[in-house]
Design a protein around this motif. Sequence first.
Motif, PDB file in Angstrom:
ATOM      1  N   THR A  38      34.468  -0.587 -14.212  1.00 26.76           N
ATOM      2  CA  THR A  38      33.758  -1.811 -14.559  1.00 26.76           C
ATOM      3  C   THR A  38      33.011  -2.394 -13.365  1.00 26.76           C
ATOM      4  O   THR A  38      32.383  -3.416 -13.478  1.00 26.76           O
ATOM      5  CB  THR A  38      34.740  -2.871 -15.086  1.00 26.76           C
ATOM      6  OG1 THR A  38      35.672  -3.207 -14.051  1.00 26.76           O
ATOM      7  CG2 THR A  38      35.487  -2.359 -16.291  1.00 26.76           C
ATOM      8  N   SER A  39      33.111  -1.761 -12.200  1.00 32.65           N
ATOM      9  CA  SER A  39      32.388  -2.262 -11.042  1.00 32.65           C
ATOM     10  C   SER A  39      32.086  -1.114 -10.104  1.00 32.65           C
ATOM     11  O   SER A  39      32.638  -0.036 -10.212  1.00 32.65           O
ATOM     12  CB  SER A  39      33.213  -3.327 -10.315  1.00 32.65           C
ATOM     13  OG  SER A  39      34.393  -2.752  -9.803  1.00 32.65           O
ATOM     14  N   SER A  40      31.185  -1.365  -9.162  1.00 30.57           N
ATOM     15  CA  SER A  40      30.855  -0.338  -8.187  1.00 30.57           C
ATOM     16  C   SER A  40      31.857  -0.397  -7.049  1.00 30.57           C
ATOM     17  O   SER A  40      32.560  -1.377  -6.846  1.00 30.57           O
ATOM     18  CB  SER A  40      29.440  -0.574  -7.649  1.00 30.57           C
ATOM     19  OG  SER A  40      29.369  -1.858  -7.043  1.00 30.57           O
ATOM     20  N   GLY A  41      31.946   0.680  -6.270  1.00 25.72           N
ATOM     21  CA  GLY A  41      32.833   0.691  -5.124  1.00 25.72           C
ATOM     22  C   GLY A  41      34.219   1.180  -5.466  1.00 25.72           C
ATOM     23  O   GLY A  41      34.513   1.606  -6.575  1.00 25.72           O
ATOM     24  N   SER A  42      35.097   1.144  -4.463  1.00 26.48           N
ATOM     25  CA  SER A  42      36.437   1.674  -4.629  1.00 26.48           C
ATOM     26  C   SER A  42      37.326   0.683  -5.366  1.00 26.48           C
ATOM     27  O   SER A  42      37.042  -0.493  -5.470  1.00 26.48           O
ATOM     28  CB  SER A  42      37.033   1.997  -3.257  1.00 26.48           C
ATOM     29  OG  SER A  42      37.131   0.818  -2.491  1.00 26.48           O
ATOM     30  N   CYS A  43      38.429   1.212  -5.854  1.00 26.57           N
ATOM     31  CA  CYS A  43      39.416   0.386  -6.550  1.00 26.57           C
ATOM     32  C   CYS A  43      40.383  -0.137  -5.500  1.00 26.57           C
ATOM     33  O   CYS A  43      41.294   0.561  -5.090  1.00 26.57           O
ATOM     34  CB  CYS A  43      40.136   1.239  -7.583  1.00 26.57           C
ATOM     35  SG  CYS A  43      41.419   0.369  -8.471  1.00 26.57           S
ATOM     36  N   THR A  44      40.155  -1.339  -5.045  1.00 24.11           N
ATOM     37  CA  THR A  44      40.895  -1.893  -3.918  1.00 24.11           C
ATOM     38  C   THR A  44      42.071  -2.734  -4.390  1.00 24.11           C
ATOM     39  O   THR A  44      41.913  -3.623  -5.226  1.00 24.11           O
ATOM     40  CB  THR A  44      39.977  -2.759  -3.043  1.00 24.11           C
ATOM     41  OG1 THR A  44      38.852  -1.979  -2.630  1.00 24.11           O
ATOM     42  CG2 THR A  44      40.706  -3.270  -1.810  1.00 24.11           C
TER      43      THR A  44
END
Length: 234
Positions: A38-44
């Motif tokens: 649901t979003s860009s980038g890593s799963c932080t």
Amino acid sequence: MERKHFLKSLLVGAMSAPALLAACGKDDETVAPSTDSTSSGSCTVAPTETEGPFPTKVPASYVRSNIVDGKTGHPMTVKITIKNANNSCAVLSGALVDIWHCDAEGNYSEYGGTGMQATNYQSVHFLRGRQITDANGLVTFTSIFPGWYSGRATHIHVHIYSASGTSLKVTQIAFPEGTGSAVAAVNGYAKGMNGYTYNASDNVFSDGVTQELATVTGSTSAGFELAITLNVAV
């Protein structure tokens, strides 16, 4: 992962009450192979923050969605979605989510009558509650917009457990600030904003609030809705 405990600050006897209310740092985890669809980038994974100094004493006793308990303030619905960073950030159902925050005047229930909080609320339990995440990983609470107290920005404490009761994450939720924000609209209730500590200077949030900053919509007349997604590693 190591969490720095707030009680370290209590060892400094000469500190003032505002300083005692400040918290230690945070510990970020990033699960590189996972991405949140649901979003860009890593799963932080959400940063780890202090529980103290006013954690709920017996959280399992407060399984409820409405945590107002008669406290006055601008109505606020709190929606928290929990996701599992070890499962490609899939939603996590069945997790236990505790929240607690101060009232409009900056006071916590279950505490008080001391130098850290003059008003004695030891026998009441307002603005504390626990819910179990649904099939969408969501918990919803009915509350009021938090006030503020010296040394801290507006915030909500969160403790997330597995379905079996294992602690997964202790963290905090930050609020957007500035012109047009809910923080500006509420304007500190009767206190105003004189002496308010903004996120950039807050001991918990000053190193960044990317993973902790909620979306807050609404108005003082209609009430507010807070929404945030917090990732944990299960």
